[in-house]
Design an enzyme around this catalytic site. Structure first.
Site, mmCIF file in Angstrom:
data_model
loop_
_atom_site.group_PDB
_atom_site.id
_atom_site.type_symbol
_atom_site.label_atom_id
_atom_site.label_comp_id
_atom_site.label_asym_id
_atom_site.label_seq_id
_atom_site.Cartn_x
_atom_site.Cartn_y
_atom_site.Cartn_z
ATOM 1 C CB ILE A 201 74.687 23.070 -75.107
ATOM 2 C CG1 ILE A 201 74.564 21.626 -75.591
ATOM 3 C CG2 ILE A 201 73.911 23.263 -73.802
ATOM 4 C CD1 ILE A 201 73.141 21.124 -75.795
ATOM 5 C CG ASN B 112 76.088 6.647 -80.397
ATOM 6 O OD1 ASN B 112 76.892 5.932 -79.806
ATOM 7 N ND2 ASN B 112 76.347 7.193 -81.573
ATOM 8 C CG ASP C 104 83.110 18.699 -81.683
ATOM 9 O OD1 ASP C 104 82.174 18.111 -81.127
ATOM 10 O OD2 ASP C 104 83.153 18.901 -82.918
ATOM 11 C CG ASN D 292 79.053 15.655 -78.057
ATOM 12 O OD1 ASN D 292 78.050 15.111 -78.526
ATOM 13 N ND2 ASN D 292 79.997 16.176 -78.823
ATOM 14 C CD GLU E 264 80.255 7.328 -82.490
ATOM 15 O OE1 GLU E 264 79.164 7.753 -82.080
ATOM 16 O OE2 GLU E 264 80.767 7.720 -83.548
ATOM 17 C CG HIS F 143 83.919 14.577 -82.303
ATOM 18 N ND1 HIS F 143 83.152 15.417 -83.088
ATOM 19 C CD2 HIS F 143 85.097 14.421 -82.957
ATOM 20 C CE1 HIS F 143 83.846 15.763 -84.160
ATOM 21 N NE2 HIS F 143 85.025 15.171 -84.109
ATOM 22 N N GLY G 253 69.623 8.188 -83.959
ATOM 23 C CA GLY G 253 69.659 7.740 -82.574
ATOM 24 C C GLY G 253 70.178 6.338 -82.345
ATOM 25 C CG LEU H 13 73.709 17.298 -85.760
ATOM 26 C CD1 LEU H 13 73.173 17.147 -87.179
ATOM 27 C CD2 LEU H 13 75.195 16.993 -85.719
ATOM 28 C CE LYS H 14 69.541 23.784 -84.647
ATOM 29 N NZ LYS H 14 69.677 24.910 -85.561
HETATM 30 C C1 GRF Z 1 77.697 9.727 -83.946
HETATM 31 O O1 GRF Z 1 78.681 9.451 -84.880
HETATM 32 C C2 GRF Z 1 78.237 10.620 -82.856
HETATM 33 O O2 GRF Z 1 79.602 10.454 -82.653
HETATM 34 C C3 GRF Z 1 77.980 11.989 -83.396
HETATM 35 O O3 GRF Z 1 76.760 11.893 -84.076
HETATM 36 C C4 GRF Z 1 76.559 10.565 -84.522
HETATM 37 C C5 GRF Z 1 75.206 10.147 -84.035
HETATM 38 O O4 GRF Z 1 74.763 8.980 -84.621
HETATM 39 N N1 GRF Z 1 77.993 12.978 -82.349
HETATM 40 P P1 GRF Z 1 73.418 8.299 -84.121
HETATM 41 O O5 GRF Z 1 72.284 9.295 -84.309
HETATM 42 O O6 GRF Z 1 73.610 7.943 -82.682
HETATM 43 O O7 GRF Z 1 73.249 7.099 -84.987
#
Ligand code: GRF
Length: 198
Positions: free
Chosen positions: A89, A15, A146, A103, A175, A105, A13, A86-87
């Site tokens: 939707i 992000n 994606d 999302n 990100e 990526h 987490g 990762l699942k």
């Molecule tokens: C990130 O690289 C994002 O692009 C991808 O999953 C990763 C999540 O990282 N979808 P975090 O859990 O936010 O550290």
């Protein structure tokens, strides 16, 4: 009205943390983060949420989407932000939230995306391809991994001595700067009654 945001995350987490930190610095954010939810009760993202005073819940992601849909309805969520979720939707949720799920990526879609393309695998594939640029993509979510319409991309140069780790670090750092600002923009548009139609 400021949309009520749910962040879905399966992992650490970082992000999520960047979004929470960014929104907390804004005097008048366009949305409010009401809920962090995960398919994994042990997800670090849930701990980060609790530490930030945000409701954190796990849900059963093995059903047809009923559990997630019920959870989002219970919190009256308007906008769903995936941050390392990762699942896939389920259609049930996509149909209710089309144009209101986004999302991020860690690559320049449509390249290096799709089922199984996550984490270090993306950066390893970029290096193996000889690509000279990589980056990140924020996009709306549809029924395919994606795949939905792109909202924003940010490009980074691949350096001659890059490894999967160095690339992963640089993309993740970008990100953390880009995603909170795009979430803010999409929340602002959602709040203005504009939802992407695709
Ligand atoms: C990130 O690289 C994002 O692009 C991808 O999953 C990763 C999540 O990282 N979808 P975090 O859990 O936010 O550290």
């Amino acid at each position: 009205m400021a949309p009520r945001i749910a962040v879905l995350a399966s992992g650490g987490g970082t992000n999520l943390q960047a979004i929470v930190d960014y929104f907390s610095e804004l005097s008048s954010p366009s949305g409010t983060i009401q809920l962090v939810a995960s398919n994994k009760s042990s997800a670090g993202a849930l701990t980060r949420a609790r530490n930030a005073g945000i409701a954190a819940e796990s849900f059963d992601a093995t059903d047809d989407g009923t559990a997630l849909s019920t959870l989002l309805a219970r919190w009256s969520i308007d906008l769903v932000v995936l941050a390392g979720y990762l699942k896939r939707i389920p259609s049930l949720v996509i149909d209710k939230y089309r144009g209101r799920i986004i999302n991020i990526h860690p690559g320049l879609l449509p390249d290096f995306g799709g089922a199984g393309m996550y984490g270090q695998r993306v950066h390893a594939a970029v290096l193996a391809s000889g690509a000279t640029t990589t980056g990140l993509t924020v996009h709306f979510v549809d029924n395919e991994y994606d795949h939905g319409p792109v909202i924003a991309q940010w490009r980074l140069r691949v350096k001659i001595d890059d490894t999967t780790e160095s690339l992963a670090d640089r993309v993740l750092s970008a990100e953390h700067i880009v995603y909170p600002r795009v979430v803010e923009m999409v929340a602002s548009l959602t709040g203005a009654g504009l939802a992407a139609d695709f």
